[in-house]
Design an enzyme around this catalytic site. Structure first.
Site, PDB file in Angstrom:
ATOM      1  N   THR A   1      60.590  50.492  35.375  1.00  0.00           N
ATOM      2  CA  THR A   1      61.165  49.449  34.786  1.00  0.00           C
ATOM      3  C   THR A   1      60.365  49.505  33.016  1.00  0.00           C
ATOM      4  OG1 THR A   1      61.280  47.253  34.485  1.00  0.00           O
ATOM      5  CG2 THR A   1      59.590  47.767  35.635  1.00  0.00           C
ATOM      6  N   ASP A   2      61.495  49.038  32.350  1.00  0.00           N
ATOM      7  CA  ASP A   2      60.832  48.684  30.934  1.00  0.00           C
ATOM      8  C   ASP A   2      59.844  47.519  30.818  1.00  0.00           C
ATOM      9  OD1 ASP A   2      62.585  46.688  31.131  1.00  0.00           O
ATOM     10  OD2 ASP A   2      63.728  47.052  29.704  1.00  0.00           O
ATOM     11  N   GLU A   3      59.901  46.838  32.104  1.00  0.00           N
ATOM     12  CA  GLU A   3      59.117  45.629  31.751  1.00  0.00           C
ATOM     13  C   GLU A   3      57.460  45.922  31.835  1.00  0.00           C
ATOM     14  OE1 GLU A   3      59.923  42.379  34.274  1.00  0.00           O
ATOM     15  OE2 GLU A   3      61.731  42.678  34.250  1.00  0.00           O
TER      16      GLU A   3
ATOM     17  N   TYR B   1      55.126  41.292  38.924  1.00  0.00           N
ATOM     18  CA  TYR B   1      56.074  42.226  39.397  1.00  0.00           C
ATOM     19  C   TYR B   1      55.801  43.365  38.444  1.00  0.00           C
ATOM     20  CZ  TYR B   1      60.293  45.031  38.557  1.00  0.00           C
ATOM     21  OH  TYR B   1      60.947  46.315  38.306  1.00  0.00           O
TER      22      TYR B   1
ATOM     23  N   LYS C   1      54.570  47.331  39.350  1.00  0.00           N
ATOM     24  CA  LYS C   1      55.158  48.643  38.939  1.00  0.00           C
ATOM     25  C   LYS C   1      54.309  49.545  38.027  1.00  0.00           C
ATOM     26  CE  LYS C   1      58.941  49.665  39.737  1.00  0.00           C
ATOM     27  NZ  LYS C   1      59.537  50.278  40.793  1.00  0.00           N
TER      28      LYS C   1
ATOM     29  N   ARG D   1      60.773  30.139  32.890  1.00  0.00           N
ATOM     30  CA  ARG D   1      60.054  31.012  34.035  1.00  0.00           C
ATOM     31  C   ARG D   1      58.570  31.261  33.344  1.00  0.00           C
ATOM     32  NH1 ARG D   1      62.363  36.985  34.204  1.00  0.00           N
ATOM     33  NH2 ARG D   1      63.485  36.195  36.044  1.00  0.00           N
TER      34      ARG D   1
HETATM   35  P1  NAD Z   1      66.587  45.496  44.916  1.00  0.00           P
HETATM   36  O1  NAD Z   1      65.711  44.598  45.149  1.00  0.00           O
HETATM   37  O2  NAD Z   1      67.880  45.487  44.947  1.00  0.00           O
HETATM   38  O3  NAD Z   1      66.575  46.665  46.093  1.00  0.00           O
HETATM   39  C1  NAD Z   1      64.953  47.238  46.559  1.00  0.00           C
HETATM   40  C2  NAD Z   1      65.270  48.111  48.096  1.00  0.00           C
HETATM   41  O4  NAD Z   1      64.243  48.344  48.393  1.00  0.00           O
HETATM   42  C3  NAD Z   1      65.897  47.023  49.030  1.00  0.00           C
HETATM   43  O5  NAD Z   1      66.924  47.723  49.779  1.00  0.00           O
HETATM   44  C4  NAD Z   1      64.795  46.808  49.980  1.00  0.00           C
HETATM   45  O6  NAD Z   1      65.228  46.532  51.337  1.00  0.00           O
HETATM   46  C5  NAD Z   1      64.017  48.192  49.732  1.00  0.00           C
HETATM   47  N1  NAD Z   1      62.570  47.911  50.058  1.00  0.00           N
HETATM   48  C6  NAD Z   1      61.644  46.996  49.789  1.00  0.00           C
HETATM   49  N2  NAD Z   1      60.547  47.231  50.284  1.00  0.00           N
HETATM   50  C7  NAD Z   1      60.575  48.383  50.966  1.00  0.00           C
HETATM   51  C8  NAD Z   1      59.713  49.059  51.714  1.00  0.00           C
HETATM   52  N3  NAD Z   1      58.385  48.683  51.835  1.00  0.00           N
HETATM   53  N4  NAD Z   1      60.111  50.292  52.327  1.00  0.00           N
HETATM   54  C9  NAD Z   1      61.411  50.761  52.381  1.00  0.00           C
HETATM   55  N5  NAD Z   1      62.220  49.985  51.569  1.00  0.00           N
HETATM   56  C10 NAD Z   1      61.942  48.817  51.022  1.00  0.00           C
HETATM   57  O7  NAD Z   1      65.947  46.464  43.618  1.00  0.00           O
HETATM   58  P2  NAD Z   1      66.944  47.127  42.563  1.00  0.00           P
HETATM   59  O8  NAD Z   1      67.150  46.170  41.640  1.00  0.00           O
HETATM   60  O9  NAD Z   1      67.904  48.056  43.195  1.00  0.00           O
HETATM   61  O10 NAD Z   1      65.556  48.230  42.012  1.00  0.00           O
HETATM   62  C11 NAD Z   1      65.226  49.490  42.538  1.00  0.00           C
HETATM   63  C12 NAD Z   1      64.212  49.951  41.689  1.00  0.00           C
HETATM   64  O11 NAD Z   1      64.737  49.992  40.296  1.00  0.00           O
HETATM   65  C13 NAD Z   1      62.954  49.231  41.733  1.00  0.00           C
HETATM   66  O12 NAD Z   1      61.861  50.135  41.951  1.00  0.00           O
HETATM   67  C14 NAD Z   1      62.974  48.444  40.506  1.00  0.00           C
HETATM   68  O13 NAD Z   1      61.693  48.197  39.898  1.00  0.00           O
HETATM   69  C15 NAD Z   1      63.593  49.431  39.577  1.00  0.00           C
HETATM   70  N6  NAD Z   1      64.427  49.055  38.359  1.00  0.00           N
HETATM   71  C16 NAD Z   1      65.296  47.976  38.651  1.00  0.00           C
HETATM   72  C17 NAD Z   1      65.897  47.444  37.419  1.00  0.00           C
HETATM   73  C18 NAD Z   1      67.098  46.222  37.566  1.00  0.00           C
HETATM   74  O14 NAD Z   1      67.448  46.017  36.536  1.00  0.00           O
HETATM   75  N7  NAD Z   1      67.415  45.952  38.896  1.00  0.00           N
HETATM   76  C19 NAD Z   1      65.801  48.090  36.339  1.00  0.00           C
HETATM   77  C20 NAD Z   1      64.673  49.128  35.904  1.00  0.00           C
HETATM   78  C21 NAD Z   1      64.058  49.549  37.125  1.00  0.00           C
HETATM   79  O1  DAU Z   2      63.959  45.048  32.651  1.00  0.00           O
HETATM   80  C1  DAU Z   2      64.080  45.684  33.793  1.00  0.00           C
HETATM   81  C2  DAU Z   2      64.111  44.696  34.896  1.00  0.00           C
HETATM   82  O2  DAU Z   2      65.253  43.686  34.870  1.00  0.00           O
HETATM   83  C3  DAU Z   2      63.892  45.267  36.208  1.00  0.00           C
HETATM   84  O3  DAU Z   2      62.687  45.911  36.475  1.00  0.00           O
HETATM   85  C4  DAU Z   2      63.854  44.088  37.357  1.00  0.00           C
HETATM   86  O4  DAU Z   2      63.626  44.439  38.847  1.00  0.00           O
HETATM   87  C5  DAU Z   2      64.925  43.136  37.357  1.00  0.00           C
HETATM   88  O5  DAU Z   2      64.984  42.196  38.056  1.00  0.00           O
HETATM   89  C6  DAU Z   2      65.164  42.821  35.815  1.00  0.00           C
HETATM   90  O6  DAU Z   2      64.193  41.689  35.305  1.00  0.00           O
HETATM   91  P1  DAU Z   2      64.494  40.356  34.619  1.00  0.00           P
HETATM   92  O7  DAU Z   2      63.404  39.083  34.903  1.00  0.00           O
HETATM   93  O8  DAU Z   2      64.820  40.729  33.379  1.00  0.00           O
HETATM   94  O9  DAU Z   2      66.032  39.791  35.402  1.00  0.00           O
HETATM   95  P2  DAU Z   2      66.505  38.569  35.863  1.00  0.00           P
HETATM   96  O10 DAU Z   2      68.046  38.809  36.129  1.00  0.00           O
HETATM   97  O11 DAU Z   2      65.685  37.797  36.758  1.00  0.00           O
HETATM   98  O12 DAU Z   2      66.546  37.623  34.348  1.00  0.00           O
HETATM   99  C7  DAU Z   2      67.068  38.165  33.360  1.00  0.00           C
HETATM  100  C8  DAU Z   2      67.121  37.120  32.167  1.00  0.00           C
HETATM  101  O13 DAU Z   2      67.588  35.933  32.622  1.00  0.00           O
HETATM  102  C9  DAU Z   2      65.532  36.576  32.229  1.00  0.00           C
HETATM  103  O14 DAU Z   2      65.140  36.433  30.625  1.00  0.00           O
HETATM  104  C10 DAU Z   2      65.399  35.229  32.970  1.00  0.00           C
HETATM  105  C11 DAU Z   2      66.720  34.675  32.505  1.00  0.00           C
HETATM  106  N1  DAU Z   2      67.405  33.956  33.949  1.00  0.00           N
HETATM  107  C12 DAU Z   2      67.255  34.512  35.110  1.00  0.00           C
HETATM  108  C13 DAU Z   2      67.424  33.803  36.059  1.00  0.00           C
HETATM  109  C14 DAU Z   2      67.649  34.177  37.474  1.00  0.00           C
HETATM  110  C15 DAU Z   2      67.595  32.679  33.632  1.00  0.00           C
HETATM  111  O15 DAU Z   2      67.844  32.133  32.432  1.00  0.00           O
HETATM  112  N2  DAU Z   2      68.250  32.021  34.640  1.00  0.00           N
HETATM  113  C16 DAU Z   2      68.231  32.288  35.959  1.00  0.00           C
HETATM  114  O16 DAU Z   2      68.463  31.675  36.962  1.00  0.00           O
END
Ligand code: NAD
Ligand code: DAU
Length: 357
Positions: A132-134, A158, A162, A288
């Protein structure tokens, strides 16, 4: 054959579906099915012989080793993680267990398997770690976007977990020569996104007549990428990325949270009109803790070296996404079950009202 971890989650399931739509190469999908894992995401490939689902933990070393051996895996694409920042604030333990220890265990299993491969297969093997970019921390309003050389400065449990995983992946390449690739992507959105995250939460709450809870002043910035574009980038990196390298992936779509929520409300006003505007449901709630102010990705390396570019703009992607949620209300209803309601109470129940921007 490739091994995908976390392939029942949001991005993982999109990746598996896209992969099988474009390749004949079979997929072993290892997922623990935590609250975020959902087999109904994979319903359309239930009868597809190229997809094998395995219910298990990436931290189960003997299971992973046996899958690698039995299926002669040529690449691992590692999505499995605890992924929600708010959950990491209220309970960081699972994030260390899966994101750090789980990735370590997976790397150990991969290293043992890879070391024993014949030379050609050894050279072709890949371990692609999805990050992730985080990990780069938070930007000021005038800072340049994150590049691959931006120093790590994670701010939440988180992102710290990562970052730790990214460092382990780097070390396994540097020390043992494991052919790793790491991608650091910005915020994804699209189908099968779990409604604890901003975009699907706002759509579900809007349609359910519930408040749209904006943290703080709503001016935090995220850089949005349609999930299909992220999956395409991962395929490009897997195919042609240089081992040991990291690639930043993003859509050049910086938006404040308030802009995103306004856009969602305006699209819903058109596609699912009601009396008044969905904007009337917006509420400001307590911020948050440690909330990163701005993320932005400089994606020039993956564009220049691997020829990847996003196909969707924010406008096209977000419209598709809202339409998908309108067309898949049953999927949403299935997700909004008992455990989800407990999370909503835990995260939002204690938040005081905030002040409108
Ligand atoms: P998600 O939470 O939707 O899915 C995670 C999946 O991993 C789930 O299906 C869960 O059951 C499985 N899992 C969790 N723990 C496990 C374990 N110990 N063994 C096997 N499976 C397990 O997550 P996502 O949003 O699809 O993100 C996927 C990946 O991409 C993550 O590594 C996250 O850090 C990265 N990522 C997410 C975003 C985003 O915006 N969602 C952006 C950049 C990177
Ligand atoms: O940048 C990549 C990341 O993006 C991934 O690595 C994470 O897995 C993914 O969850 C996401 O993280 P964020 O914290 O940016 O996503 P989230 O959707 O939780 O929140 C996006 C923005 O919206 C953040 O600034 C918080 C705000 N927010 C979120 C929720 C859930 C609100 O204002 N209200 C809310 O109820």
């Amino acid at each position: 054959m490739i091994l995908v971890t976390g392939g029942a989650g949001f991005i993982g399931s999109n990746f598996v579906l896209d992969w099988l739509a474009q390749h004949d190469e079979p997929v072993i999908n290892l997922d623990k099915l935590t609250y975020a894992g959902n087999l109904s995401n994979l319903e359309s490939i239930q009868q597809d012989g190229r997809h094998t689902f395995v219910h298990g933990d990436i931290g189960d070393r003997s299971l992973v080793s046996s899958l690698l051996e039995k299926h002669k895996i040529r690449a691992i694409v590692h999505f499995a993680a605890e992924s929600h920042v708010d959950r990491s604030i209220l309970g960081p333990g699972e994030f260390i267990t899966t994101n750090v220890n789980g990735t370590f265990s997976l790397l150990e299993a991969a290293r043992a398997y890879w070391s024993a491969l014949p030379d050609k297969e050894k050279a072709d093997f890949r371990f692609l770690h999805v990050s992730t970019d985080e990990v780069y921390g938070s930007l000021g309003p005038n800072d340049a976007p994150f590049s691959e050389t931006t120093p790590y400065a994670p701010n939440s449990p988180y992102s710290a977990s990562k970052a730790a995983a990214d460092h382990l992946v780097r070390a396994y390449h540097h020390t043992y020569g494991l052919p790793t690739l790491t991608t650091n992507c910005s915020n994804n959105y699209g189908p099968y996104h779990f409604p604890e995250k901003l975009i699907p939460l706002m759509i579900a709450n809007a349609l359910g007549g519930k408040p749209l809870p904006i943290y703080g002043d709503g001016q935090n910035v995220r850089d949005w990428l349609y999930v299909g574009d992220h999956c395409a980038a991962i395929r490009r990196v897997l195919e042609s990325g240089t081992t040991g390298e990291t690639y930043n992936i993003g859509g050049w779509n910086e938006k404040t949270n308030l802009e995103v929520v306004h856009t969602l409300c305006d699209i819903l006003d058109q596609l699912a009109p009601k009396t008044g505007s969905y904007r009337d449901q917006i509420t400001y709630v307590k911020d948050r803790p440690g909330h990163d102010r701005r993320y932005a990705i400089d994606a020039r390396k993956v564009e220049r070296e691997l020829g990847w570019k996003p196909a969707e703009t924010f406008d096209t992607g977000i419209r598709k996404t809202v339409q998908w949620y309108l067309d898949h209300q049953e999927w949403v209803r299935g997700v909004l079950s008992g455990d989800y309601l407990k999370w909503v109470e835990k995260n939002y129940g204690q938040r005081e009202q905030g002040v409108a921007a």
